[in-house]
Design a protein around this motif. Sequence first.
Motif, PDB file in Angstrom:
ATOM      1  N   LEU A 144      39.585  41.894  37.450  1.00  0.00           N
ATOM      2  CA  LEU A 144      38.805  41.299  38.528  1.00  0.00           C
ATOM      3  C   LEU A 144      38.104  42.340  39.409  1.00  0.00           C
ATOM      4  N   GLU A 145      38.403  43.633  39.199  1.00  0.00           N
ATOM      5  CA  GLU A 145      37.814  44.657  40.069  1.00  0.00           C
ATOM      6  C   GLU A 145      36.289  44.609  40.123  1.00  0.00           C
ATOM      7  N   PRO A 146      35.584  44.381  38.993  1.00  0.00           N
ATOM      8  CA  PRO A 146      34.115  44.370  39.072  1.00  0.00           C
ATOM      9  C   PRO A 146      33.542  43.318  40.017  1.00  0.00           C
ATOM     10  N   PHE A 147      34.271  42.262  40.288  1.00  0.00           N
ATOM     11  CA  PHE A 147      33.760  41.269  41.238  1.00  0.00           C
ATOM     12  C   PHE A 147      33.623  41.843  42.641  1.00  0.00           C
ATOM     13  N   SER A 148      34.397  42.912  42.947  1.00  0.00           N
ATOM     14  CA  SER A 148      34.285  43.548  44.258  1.00  0.00           C
ATOM     15  C   SER A 148      32.988  44.350  44.387  1.00  0.00           C
ATOM     16  N   ARG A 149      32.278  44.565  43.289  1.00  0.00           N
ATOM     17  CA  ARG A 149      31.035  45.331  43.302  1.00  0.00           C
ATOM     18  C   ARG A 149      29.805  44.439  43.538  1.00  0.00           C
ATOM     19  N   GLY A 208      32.133  38.234  49.933  1.00  0.00           N
ATOM     20  CA  GLY A 208      33.563  38.119  50.184  1.00  0.00           C
ATOM     21  C   GLY A 208      34.250  36.969  49.484  1.00  0.00           C
ATOM     22  N   MET A 209      33.571  36.306  48.553  1.00  0.00           N
ATOM     23  CA  MET A 209      34.222  35.180  47.872  1.00  0.00           C
ATOM     24  C   MET A 209      35.394  35.682  47.025  1.00  0.00           C
ATOM     25  N   PRO A 210      36.611  35.154  47.251  1.00  0.00           N
ATOM     26  CA  PRO A 210      37.739  35.554  46.413  1.00  0.00           C
ATOM     27  C   PRO A 210      37.615  34.971  45.010  1.00  0.00           C
ATOM     28  N   VAL A 211      38.138  35.709  44.051  1.00  0.00           N
ATOM     29  CA  VAL A 211      38.094  35.309  42.642  1.00  0.00           C
ATOM     30  C   VAL A 211      39.504  35.398  42.087  1.00  0.00           C
TER      31      VAL A 211
END
Length: 207
Positions: free
Chosen positions: A138-143, A151-154
């Motif tokens: 899920l780290e790439p979603f922080s990019r 800031g949407m959580p995944v």
Amino acid sequence: MRAFTNGRTSDTPSELWVVEHDPVFTQGQAGRTEHLLAPGDIPVVQTDRGGQVTYHGPGQLVVYVLLSLREAGLGVRALVSTLEQAVIDLLDGLGIVAHARPEAPGVYVGEAKIAALGLRVRRGYSYHGLALNVDLDLEPFSRINPCGYAGMPVTRLRDLGVDLGMDACAERLVAALAARLGYAVEAADDTLPTSLCLPDSRSTPDH
């Protein structure tokens, strides 16, 4: 997908394509560059689907929905709702309560997004589809700002306590989609991910 959609006729059976991508960010037609925060070494690909930016990668189940809307008796909004509900059905069968949000297409568990949707309709036929987070990084979603929301959580199935392999998850999701769309399913071969045919011998959908 474009070639299949451009070349199909009223006699072409609709299909579901079940795939798993290498790491990539995809940007929708209306995508804004400010939602790409720090893509780094992950490529960014412009697409002709709706929506903003999202991430695809190993451990995420992607289903491309190559459907005749006329045959299915659906408008675009109804198709989006049907796809969302199929994912909700799958998650319910796994003991997970999920919901859709009318202002932000996709499927959510609490406030966290677990499935994204993005479609294009041409000549009455849909392509692109949905992506379900099974066990991906899920780290790439922080990019990025996922789907344009800062800031949407995944989340993913693994973090919700579900240890389900990609093939088993694909089989369940395809069954849920077929049930909601009102089709019988014929696998194109004996393995998944694979191309899946929705034949003419479909039942009448209940929408």
